[in-house]
Scaffold this motif. Sequence first.
Motif: not given
Length: 205
Positions: A62-69, A87-96, A109-114
């Motif tokens: 997740h640090d790599l993703f942030k550095n890349f972004a 029972g499965v949660f689905y998420s979206s990243l709102i990026c700009e 889990s990935d979305a919250i880590a980011l």
Amino acid sequence: MSLVRLNIKGISYSQTQNGAYALILNEVDGERKLPIVIGAFEAQSIAIALEKEIRPPRPLTHDLFKNFAERFDIIVKQVIIHKLVDGVFYSSLICERDKIEEIIDARTSDAIALALRFDAPIFTYKNILDKAGIYLKVNPKKEAEEGDLESVLEDDVLTDPLGTETSKESYKDKSLEELHKLLEEAVVNEDYEAAANIRDEISKR
């Protein structure tokens, strides 16, 4: 549908699934909690992001993703947990990027880590919180039954996947100088369990 903002309450070892953790999200303007089962790797990544004093010597995924972004001027503005199916949660990243918004599908889990790494707010829809949100009362004197989610809020402190609940007796006789040196060595060796324990002992001093 109206959005409800959530904060991270903490992480607990899952009582129902071996090797998994329960991420507890807290309604900002209410008392409901949203428990989400996540894997051990994601739990550790979220815990490290929460622990400001622990900095891995090499970037985690997740640090790599942030550095890349950031290198390409992409920011994560917010995370929305938008769907709950079986029972499965689905998420979206709102990026700009360049004032243009993009929506990217992601595991919760990935979305919250980011979100933690970008200091982005976390939201869900009211109907999801109505469906899956629960009220948990802190009652440290009550012995929770196995599988009871109240156990994750005992003493209002959640178990740290880095292992801060393990014995810290071996660090009590160390000086502060020795503890800081041990902390540095633990981080370099990527032994985050030991690092968390040492950090707790330093905080007590």
